[in-house]
Design an enzyme around this catalytic site. Structure first.
Site, PDB file in Angstrom:
ATOM      1  N   ASP A 325       0.844  -1.186   0.000  1.00  0.00           N
ATOM      2  CA  ASP A 325       0.000   0.000   0.000  1.00  0.00           C
ATOM      3  C   ASP A 325       0.882   1.240   0.000  1.00  0.00           C
ATOM      4  O   ASP A 325       2.084   1.167   0.290  1.00  0.00           O
ATOM      5  CB  ASP A 325      -0.887   0.034   1.246  1.00  0.00           C
ATOM      6  CG  ASP A 325      -1.960  -1.044   1.217  1.00  0.00           C
ATOM      7  OD1 ASP A 325      -2.387  -1.407   0.120  1.00  0.00           O
ATOM      8  OD2 ASP A 325      -2.361  -1.507   2.288  1.00  0.00           O
ATOM      9  N   ASP A 591      -4.651  -3.115   5.006  1.00  0.00           N
ATOM     10  CA  ASP A 591      -5.193  -2.600   6.262  1.00  0.00           C
ATOM     11  C   ASP A 591      -6.714  -2.648   6.304  1.00  0.00           C
ATOM     12  O   ASP A 591      -7.312  -2.525   7.363  1.00  0.00           O
ATOM     13  CB  ASP A 591      -4.712  -1.159   6.506  1.00  0.00           C
ATOM     14  CG  ASP A 591      -5.065  -0.229   5.347  1.00  0.00           C
ATOM     15  OD1 ASP A 591      -5.759  -0.673   4.411  1.00  0.00           O
ATOM     16  OD2 ASP A 591      -4.635   0.941   5.368  1.00  0.00           O
ATOM     17  N   ASP A 595      -9.294  -6.244   2.248  1.00  0.00           N
ATOM     18  CA  ASP A 595      -7.963  -6.741   1.898  1.00  0.00           C
ATOM     19  C   ASP A 595      -7.772  -8.183   2.356  1.00  0.00           C
ATOM     20  O   ASP A 595      -6.782  -8.823   1.988  1.00  0.00           O
ATOM     21  CB  ASP A 595      -6.870  -5.874   2.547  1.00  0.00           C
ATOM     22  CG  ASP A 595      -6.698  -4.540   1.841  1.00  0.00           C
ATOM     23  OD1 ASP A 595      -6.892  -4.500   0.612  1.00  0.00           O
ATOM     24  OD2 ASP A 595      -6.379  -3.544   2.512  1.00  0.00           O
TER      25      ASP A 595
END
Length: 846
Positions: A325, A591, A595
């Protein structure tokens, strides 16, 4: 979730206490059932799937049958059984403890305080006590405690990135749905809870997860292949010894005459086969691998990596691609003012007269955000962009509350995605001051003279969000000012973590490709990717574009993609599968709740410990306690060190196994008794080797580990250097051992002393070889420093061996040796230290 029309009878006065109890009985508590766990007994039994453990179970069975038929002691059988129980129990208990620690954290997830109205009065309750029908008060900074519908929405914006992957907050109106686990980033409002606990969207995703659905790791595959090879070797040796003993008995010696003698002879051959199996199979390997994993797991936790699956310690060292990310992992997850048209903010007690003073007043008053200090950290409550302005003032020594107290707000017109500006009106004498901030192109259009915006383009190239400021005056009777005066601008962005560049370059040097997968725009993502050295010559693609490709096309293009922008969590999963289809070992960070599938399907799933949702953490293998990308690099470093330490131990153990197996096989052919008893072999193969594993696995990582390419999945765990080291060292042991069996050892006067000295010399020789094993793959660490644990444990092994010989004769079938005899054992085995230096010298000459 209950439909909106069915919630109309719930009023704004909240539930009565009786209605709360009734609602809880009907719809349940606001608690998520943890994802389905494999039963404890089943988790333990799974440890018996290890091929080496299964071989040992065969040895236990044969040993028990022979002992019971011949009427001998079961001590050998119990010894092998103890080895099995020890190996499986250590692996089970280490993972069990880690999972219990995680569940303790998981149980705290519903302890957050929530403001509700009950019995007509506002009150505060824990999130787990929210029930369907509760009238909940929301403001900026709150977590939405349940799924439901907004009743009042005053400029509310909600961060739903945990579900959608979109980094920008979403504006909400009355009657719109909000989901448990999302966050209010701006505005105020109220909601009615329409679903709690497992009935929420988060609960549905959580219930779909189950442990144990991950692929086998590279280490598991390599050790499985090694175990298969070792077991074949052991079975072949056992079969040969049975055949040779029977040939000796029936054709070369005096053949047995009665059926009882034939059966007894066959049992003797089977017992020798059991000894061969025990000596061939590295019984200490499961224990040693588990000890190594547990040690690394503990050390990784110290460097901010909480390991949930013990085997993940090794898998992370084999990673070839990291899909990371942007927000919070590569960046600080905190918006900050990074550029401005003024040098520093300035505060005045009068009406501002300079652009710096006007911008300071605007930043402090034309805002709904607040700052709060917790545990020495200044955190934002409300809009992150406005929070960045307040922190900017804070760093300049300006207290924004003092400014707000000095200037009373008459009216505020909040920012919306359509208007792209926010206005605050404050009275000053008989007139009003208007403070506006927003998008530069919107603000500049209202200013006289119009400012030149050409110099702002470079800020967009640095992934900055540009915010402009202006002010105007309203004379009595006016509703709109004639024009605004341009005051200046600031560039705000989520700063890149200071050590990310170095970490990305280190990964690149280690043969690991880093890809950014983010919900941000391609422009912002590309700017950060270039700054962090992720984007070099690869492709920037959006999630929808990637999603529309066929599976084969995704597989073809995945290696070239360095940035996947505007992506949602499903795109991340598609990327993982495409890379794995190409043979990559993939690590993924996540997070958000959505996901979880990508984290679960990746070879290693990293969840964020600070910003991550409980569902993401539950689906992960490792939790980053500081949400930082450099921590991933450290985890890879430790994972590679673990693999190298396991290689050290394999050299140590396999040298023993090959030498002991060949010596045990040859002894009957020479007409002498086997050189070791089963109990002696168990001491050598399990206890001594487990201690040696602890010593060798205490070696710290060295910088060269991050300058090598990842070891391919198909590569053997035994390198050519290791193979030659094992074969040459074992060959010397065998040659010297045969000479000792035939000619006898000097200074030993009785057969019992000969057997005891042979056993002790074999153990002490392995202690010396432990020093050689530290120099795996030709890299030798400092001999007498760097790993005090190694020297302490090796000294301990020597002391235990002396105690066994001097005082453990009843169990280990030994006799005491004199001081002179011990000195001869130690000095006579010391030349083992020369084998590896000569081997390294020979390989260099080649």
């Amino acid at each position: 979730m209950i439909p909106l029309e069915e919630m109309s009878h719930y009023g704004n006065d909240g539930l009565t206490w009786e209605e709360v109890i009734e609602s809880q009985k009907t719809y349940g508590k606001n608690e998520l059932t943890p994802p389905k766990h494999i039963p404890v007994w089943k988790q333990y039994l799974e440890k018996y799937n290890d091929p080496i453990i299964r071989i040992l179970l065969v040895a236990v069975t044969l040993s028990a049958i022979v002992a019971l038929i011949e009427g001998n002691s079961l001590i050998d059988t119990l010894g092998i059984a103890l080895a099995v129980i020890l190996a499986t129990s250590i692996a089970f208990l280490t993972e069990y403890k880690s999972n219990r620690e995680f569940e303790a954290l998981y149980a705290m997830r519903e302890d957050t305080s929530v403001k509700v109205v009950r019995n007509g009065s506002p009150t505060s309750i824990q999130m787990r006590d929210v029930v369907v029908g509760d009238y909940i008060l929301l403001e900026a900074g709150d977590q939405v405690p349940a799924d439901g519908y907004l009743r009042v929405a005053s400029d509310i914006e909600v961060d739903e990135s945990a579900f959608t992957g979109e980094s920008e907050p979403v504006g909400k109106n009355s009657d719109d749905e909000v989901m448990k686990g999302s966050y209010i980033t701006a505005g105020r409002g109220t909601m009615i809870a329409a679903a709690v606990g497992d009935n929420t969207k988060m609960g549905e995703i959580s219930s779909s997860l189950i442990e144990g659905t991950r692929p086998e790791t590279p280490l598991q595959l390599k050790l499985k292949d090694l175990a298969d090879l070792i077991s074949k070797f052991g079975y072949i040796m056992a079969g040969l010894i049975i055949i040779l003993v029977l040939i000796q008995g029936f054709f070369l010696g005096v053949p047995p005459e009665s059926p009882i003698e034939v059966f007894g002879f066959f049992l003797q051959a089977c017992m020798l086969a059991v000894v061969i199996i025990v000596v061939s199979v590295p019984e200490g390997l499961p224990v040693s691998v588990t000890v190594s994993l547990a040690l690394t797991m503990k050390k990784m936790t110290r460097v901010k990596s909480l390991v949930r699956r013990m085997i993940a310690c090794e898998t992370v060292g084999s990673v070839t691609v990291i899909c990371t990310d942007k927000t919070g992992t590569l960046t600080m997850n905190q918006m900050e003012v990074a550029a401005a048209s003024i040098e520093v903010p300035e505060m005045t007690t009068n009406i501002p007269s300079t652009p710096s003073e006007w911008i300071t007043l605007n930043a402090a008053v034309n805002s709904t955000a607040e700052l709060d200090e917790k545990e020495g950290r200044v955190i934002t409550i409300g809009n992150s962009t406005e929070g960045a302005l307040l922190r900017w003032l804070h760093r300049s020594g300006i207290r924004y509350p003092d400014i707000r107290n000095a200037w009373l707000v008459e009216h505020q017109d909040f920012f919306t995605s359509k208007k792209k500006q926010m206005t605050t009106i404050i009275p000053y004498g008989h007139r009003y001051l208007l403070l506006v901030k927003g998008a530069p192109e919107i603000i500049s259009a209202t200013c006289t003279p119009a400012p030149d915006l050409s110099h702002l383009h470079h800020l967009a190239g640095r992934a900055m969000r540009t915010l402009a400021f202006a002010h105007g005056e309203l004379q009595p009777g006016e509703t709109e000012p004639v024009s605004f005066t341009w005051d200046g601008y600031v560039g705000i962005r989520d700063e890149v973590r200071p050590d990310v560049n170095e970490a990305v370059k280190s990964c690149s040097n280690a043969g690991i490709t880093v890809k950014m997968v983010t919900g941000d725009s391609p422009e912002t993502a590309a700017a950060i990717a270039k700054e962090t050295a992720i984007l070099t010559s690869g492709i920037v693609m959006t999630g929808p574009e990637f999603r529309e490709l066929s599976e084969e096309k995704r597989r073809e293009i995945a290696p070239a993609i360095q940035v996947l922008a505007r992506s949602d969590p499903h795109d991340k999963l598609l990327m993982v599968r495409a890379l794995q289809a190409n043979g990559e070992v993939v690590a993924v960070t996540g997070d958000g709740t959505n996901d979880a599938p990508a984290l679960r399907n990746a070879d290693v799933g990293f969840a964020m410990g600070i910003a991550g949702t409980e569902i993401a953490r539950e689906a992960s293998d490792i939790i980053l306690l500081d949400d930082s990308f450099p921590t991933i690099k450290s985890a890879v470093w430790w994972g590679r060190a673990l693999f190298e330490n396991i290689q050290r131990f394999l050299v140590f153990q396999l040298t023993i196994n090959i030498a002991a197996a060949i010596l045990t096989f040859i002894a009957p052919l020479l007409g002498v008794s086997p050189p070791f008893t089963i109990i002696q072999l168990l001491w050598i193969n399990i206890i001594m080797d487990s201690l040696a594993a602890l010593a060798l696995c205490s070696e710290a990582p060295h910088p060269a580990l991050m300058k090598r390419k990842p070891i391919p999945k198909t590569a053997s765990v035994i390198t050519p250097y290791m193979k030659w080291a094992i074969l040459i060292t074992a060959g010397i042991y065998i040659a010297v051992g045969i000479a000792g069996l035939i000619l006898g050892l000097p200074f030993m006067t009785t057969p019992q002393e000969q057997a005891t000295a042979f056993f002790s010399a074999f153990v002490i020789a392995q202690v010396w070889n432990g020093f050689n094993c530290r120099g795996i793959n030709g890299i030798m660490p400092s001999i007498f420093r760097g790993n005090p644990v190694f020297f302490g444990i090796m000294g301990c092994i020597v002391c235990i061996q002396i105690l066994i010989v001097q005082y453990g004769g009843m169990v280990f079938d030994t006799v005491p040796l004199t001081l002179l005899q011990w000195m001869m054992v130690g000095i006579g085995t010391m030349p083992v230290l020369l084998i590896w230096p000569l081997l390294r010298m020979g390989m260099r000459l080649e």
